[in-house]
Design an enzyme around this catalytic site. Structure first.
Site, PDB file in Angstrom:
ATOM      1  N   PHE A 235     -30.245 -11.200  59.523  1.00  0.00           N
ATOM      2  CA  PHE A 235     -31.626 -10.800  59.155  1.00  0.00           C
ATOM      3  C   PHE A 235     -32.565 -11.185  60.310  1.00  0.00           C
ATOM      4  O   PHE A 235     -33.534 -11.914  60.130  1.00  0.00           O
ATOM      5  CB  PHE A 235     -32.097 -11.478  57.856  1.00  0.00           C
ATOM      6  CG  PHE A 235     -31.157 -11.367  56.687  1.00  0.00           C
ATOM      7  CD1 PHE A 235     -31.167 -10.230  55.876  1.00  0.00           C
ATOM      8  CD2 PHE A 235     -30.263 -12.385  56.386  1.00  0.00           C
ATOM      9  CE1 PHE A 235     -30.314 -10.131  54.780  1.00  0.00           C
ATOM     10  CE2 PHE A 235     -29.401 -12.289  55.295  1.00  0.00           C
ATOM     11  CZ  PHE A 235     -29.422 -11.169  54.485  1.00  0.00           C
ATOM     12  N   ASP A 258     -29.531  -6.953  61.833  1.00  0.00           N
ATOM     13  CA  ASP A 258     -30.559  -6.539  60.869  1.00  0.00           C
ATOM     14  C   ASP A 258     -30.229  -5.108  60.448  1.00  0.00           C
ATOM     15  O   ASP A 258     -29.676  -4.328  61.235  1.00  0.00           O
ATOM     16  CB  ASP A 258     -31.957  -6.597  61.502  1.00  0.00           C
ATOM     17  CG  ASP A 258     -33.067  -6.648  60.459  1.00  0.00           C
ATOM     18  OD1 ASP A 258     -33.689  -7.724  60.303  1.00  0.00           O
ATOM     19  OD2 ASP A 258     -33.320  -5.620  59.793  1.00  0.00           O
ATOM     20  N   SER A 259     -30.566  -4.752  59.209  1.00  0.00           N
ATOM     21  CA  SER A 259     -30.229  -3.411  58.722  1.00  0.00           C
ATOM     22  C   SER A 259     -31.275  -2.377  59.120  1.00  0.00           C
ATOM     23  O   SER A 259     -31.073  -1.179  58.933  1.00  0.00           O
ATOM     24  CB  SER A 259     -30.079  -3.435  57.198  1.00  0.00           C
ATOM     25  OG  SER A 259     -31.288  -3.856  56.616  1.00  0.00           O
ATOM     26  N   ALA A 286     -26.255  -6.873  55.946  1.00  0.00           N
ATOM     27  CA  ALA A 286     -25.826  -8.272  56.020  1.00  0.00           C
ATOM     28  C   ALA A 286     -24.573  -8.529  55.180  1.00  0.00           C
ATOM     29  O   ALA A 286     -23.642  -9.194  55.637  1.00  0.00           O
ATOM     30  CB  ALA A 286     -26.959  -9.180  55.556  1.00  0.00           C
ATOM     31  N   ASP A 306     -31.957 -15.609  57.179  1.00  0.00           N
ATOM     32  CA  ASP A 306     -33.394 -15.524  56.850  1.00  0.00           C
ATOM     33  C   ASP A 306     -33.649 -14.213  56.119  1.00  0.00           C
ATOM     34  O   ASP A 306     -34.302 -13.312  56.645  1.00  0.00           O
ATOM     35  CB  ASP A 306     -34.219 -15.627  58.146  1.00  0.00           C
ATOM     36  CG  ASP A 306     -35.709 -15.675  57.863  1.00  0.00           C
ATOM     37  OD1 ASP A 306     -36.100 -15.945  56.704  1.00  0.00           O
ATOM     38  OD2 ASP A 306     -36.496 -15.446  58.811  1.00  0.00           O
ATOM     39  N   CYS A 346     -37.711 -17.079  51.346  1.00  0.00           N
ATOM     40  CA  CYS A 346     -39.159 -16.873  51.294  1.00  0.00           C
ATOM     41  C   CYS A 346     -39.583 -16.400  49.907  1.00  0.00           C
ATOM     42  O   CYS A 346     -40.684 -15.891  49.737  1.00  0.00           O
ATOM     43  CB  CYS A 346     -39.598 -15.905  52.385  1.00  0.00           C
ATOM     44  SG  CYS A 346     -38.824 -14.292  52.249  1.00  0.00           S
TER      45      CYS A 346
HETATM   46  N1  SAH Z   1     -35.791 -14.121  60.987  1.00  0.00           N
HETATM   47  C1  SAH Z   1     -36.809 -13.136  61.236  1.00  0.00           C
HETATM   48  C2  SAH Z   1     -37.448 -12.601  59.963  1.00  0.00           C
HETATM   49  C3  SAH Z   1     -36.494 -11.949  58.984  1.00  0.00           C
HETATM   50  S1  SAH Z   1     -37.270 -11.002  57.777  1.00  0.00           S
HETATM   51  C4  SAH Z   1     -37.860 -13.715  62.184  1.00  0.00           C
HETATM   52  O1  SAH Z   1     -37.862 -14.912  62.449  1.00  0.00           O
HETATM   53  O2  SAH Z   1     -38.683 -12.942  62.677  1.00  0.00           O
HETATM   54  C5  SAH Z   1     -35.952 -10.283  56.901  1.00  0.00           C
HETATM   55  C6  SAH Z   1     -35.234  -9.166  57.617  1.00  0.00           C
HETATM   56  O3  SAH Z   1     -34.114  -8.794  56.813  1.00  0.00           O
HETATM   57  C7  SAH Z   1     -36.012  -7.891  57.841  1.00  0.00           C
HETATM   58  O4  SAH Z   1     -36.083  -7.621  59.206  1.00  0.00           O
HETATM   59  C8  SAH Z   1     -35.216  -6.792  57.121  1.00  0.00           C
HETATM   60  O5  SAH Z   1     -35.158  -5.581  57.857  1.00  0.00           O
HETATM   61  C9  SAH Z   1     -33.859  -7.417  57.036  1.00  0.00           C
HETATM   62  N2  SAH Z   1     -32.987  -6.947  55.934  1.00  0.00           N
HETATM   63  C10 SAH Z   1     -33.331  -6.637  54.666  1.00  0.00           C
HETATM   64  N3  SAH Z   1     -32.227  -6.319  53.936  1.00  0.00           N
HETATM   65  C11 SAH Z   1     -31.177  -6.447  54.767  1.00  0.00           C
HETATM   66  C12 SAH Z   1     -29.751  -6.265  54.606  1.00  0.00           C
HETATM   67  N4  SAH Z   1     -29.223  -5.924  53.437  1.00  0.00           N
HETATM   68  N5  SAH Z   1     -28.969  -6.481  55.676  1.00  0.00           N
HETATM   69  C13 SAH Z   1     -29.491  -6.853  56.878  1.00  0.00           C
HETATM   70  N6  SAH Z   1     -30.810  -7.035  57.074  1.00  0.00           N
HETATM   71  C14 SAH Z   1     -31.631  -6.831  56.043  1.00  0.00           C
END
Ligand code: SAH
Length: 402
Positions: A235, A258-259, A286, A306, A346
């Site tokens: 993520f 990230d997706s 993920a 995250d 979060c």
């Molecule tokens: N760690 C980052 C913030 C992450 S926010 C930082 O410090 O800037 C959460 C992220 O998870 C988003 O970018 C979103 O696109 C991603 N996300 C949401 N669902 C997801 C999934 N199923 N698999 C992978 N990424 C995902």
């Protein structure tokens, strides 16, 4: 709407419902309201009183929201007028200046809603620009005067309004489109400094107001454990953790996942911007990626999780905790002995204790003890009011796996 900041009506609470507000909690739900004396328009100043007429506080009325009144003063003399907003904004900005964060080349949160006694207002600085997020109708009605004060206090090149999260906006009966409120919009990405690194931020289309400012200090804290390790940043969004681990952290290599294609493009650009050649960025889901890494018997020295909010309310808490369990269990299975798990949540509705209990369950199921090394929250420019702990949403736990 009168602008003298004085109440036009009195909201009377049901018996036995006043205690949280004597404790300065700012949210009065419709279910706590017995009756309204007067006919306030949405956004008007109202007085809050107990059923037997005792003064409780002053707030702003919104008939369209379950959160019927937001309280901004707990004495009967404070006017909710332009002077009050100016004082609160000044105090909020002074705090960031005292933290050394209000830097024209950096990014920080200048106003954090209830944490700065400005329920419903978020202001982030991104270099020369400000991004304003309004989650309360009453604040939306006062947007012009708030922007006037911000312009006078921080003289930004431009102020952009970013719509609230769709769910939140609906709850408040808010229909705000993203728009430029003052000055000029940045021509492309805005570049800011964070702990000596540089990040490009897409203010027009980025997630949140553009960057996860709340994780600023956690990125640095987690990177302290990265030296020489193979890192998985699950993520990753715009690559904050990845870039920090790969550069200042001295990681051997980083896989950032990230997706979202927009997110992976930002992460790649930020890795390049900082010369972080050891970062590989991949667009993947993920849950699938964790499974395929396990199937391939891959191992990491540091896994960062995250994820986005898994739960928006107490009602979906169990589902959320199951999802947290699943990804954390998968992360632990990928860690080498002595490996580090940096795991975040979060979701405001998931309490810190619940999150730690979930991790205890993961340790038990995996048959591998977890030692808590650091239990962290958001950075200091995201203050939380002790009277409104709903603002304490971010958990970032750094643990060592046996
Ligand atoms: N760690 C980052 C913030 C992450 S926010 C930082 O410090 O800037 C959460 C992220 O998870 C988003 O970018 C979103 O696109 C991603 N996300 C949401 N669902 C997801 C999934 N199923 N698999 C992978 N990424 C995902």
């Amino acid at each position: 709407m009168p602008d003298d900041g004085l109440p036009t009506a009195t909201v009377v609470l049901k018996p036995k419902r006043a205690r949280p507000f004597f404790g300065r909690h700012p949210w009065v739900l419709d279910s706590a309201v017995l009756r309204v004396e007067g006919d306030p328009a949405d956004g008007d100043v109202v007085e809050l009183a107990t059923h037997d007429g005792t003064f409780v506080g002053r707030g702003l009325w919104n008939s369209a929201s379950r959160l019927r009144v937001r309280l901004y003063a707990f004495d009967a003399t404070t006017r909710l007028d332009a002077d009050l907003w100016r004082q609160r904004l000044e105090a909020a900005i002074a705090l960031r200046r005292s933290l050394g964060l209000d830097d024209r080349t950096g990014a920080c949160r200048l106003v954090n809603s209830e944490g700065d006694d400005l329920s419903g207002l978020i202001v982030d600085r991104y270099g020369e620009h400000l991004a304003v997020q309004v989650t309360a109708l009453a604040m939306a009605r006062r947007l012009e005067e708030i922007c006037d004060v911000l312009q006078a206090l921080v003289a930004p090149a431009g102020i952009l309004l970013r719509g609230a999260e769709r769910g939140l906006a609906k709850l408040e009966g808010l229909h705000l489109a993203d728009r430029l409120v003052r000055g000029t919009a940045p021509a492309g990405p805005v570049f800011v400094h964070e702990h000596g690194l540089r990040f490009g931020i897409d203010l027009a289309e980025g997630q949140k107001t553009g960057f996860y400012l709340d994780q600023r200090d956690n990125r640095q804290a987690v990177a302290r454990f990265a030296r020489g390790r193979r890192v998985l940043d699950m993520f990753c969004y715009s690559g904050g953790f990845s870039v920090t681990c790969a550069t200042t952290g001295g990681a051997r290599s980083v896989l950032a996942v990230d997706s979202s294609a927009k997110a992976t493009a930002l992460a790649k650009a930020n890795a390049d911007l900082n010369g972080a050649a050891s970062v590989t960025v991949e667009k993947a889901d993920a849950f699938e990626k964790l499974a395929s890494l396990a199937a391939a018997d891959e191992r990491f020295g540091l896994v960062i999780l995250d994820p986005p909010k898994f739960s928006r309310s107490r009602a979906t808490l169990d589902d959320a905790l199951r999802a947290y369990h699943r990804i954390n269990r998968a992360a632990v299975d990928l860690l080498e002995p002595g490996g580090i798990l940096a795991t975040c949540s979060c979701s405001g509705s998931v309490a810190r204790e619940d999150f730690l209990q979930m991790l205890a369950g993961v340790a038990q199921r995996a048959g591998r003890p977890l030692q808590l090394l650091e239990c962290r929250g958001a950075a200091a420019d995201h203050p939380v009011s002790v009277s409104c702990l709903e603002g304490e949403y971010l958990k970032c736990v750094i643990a060592r796996v046996a």
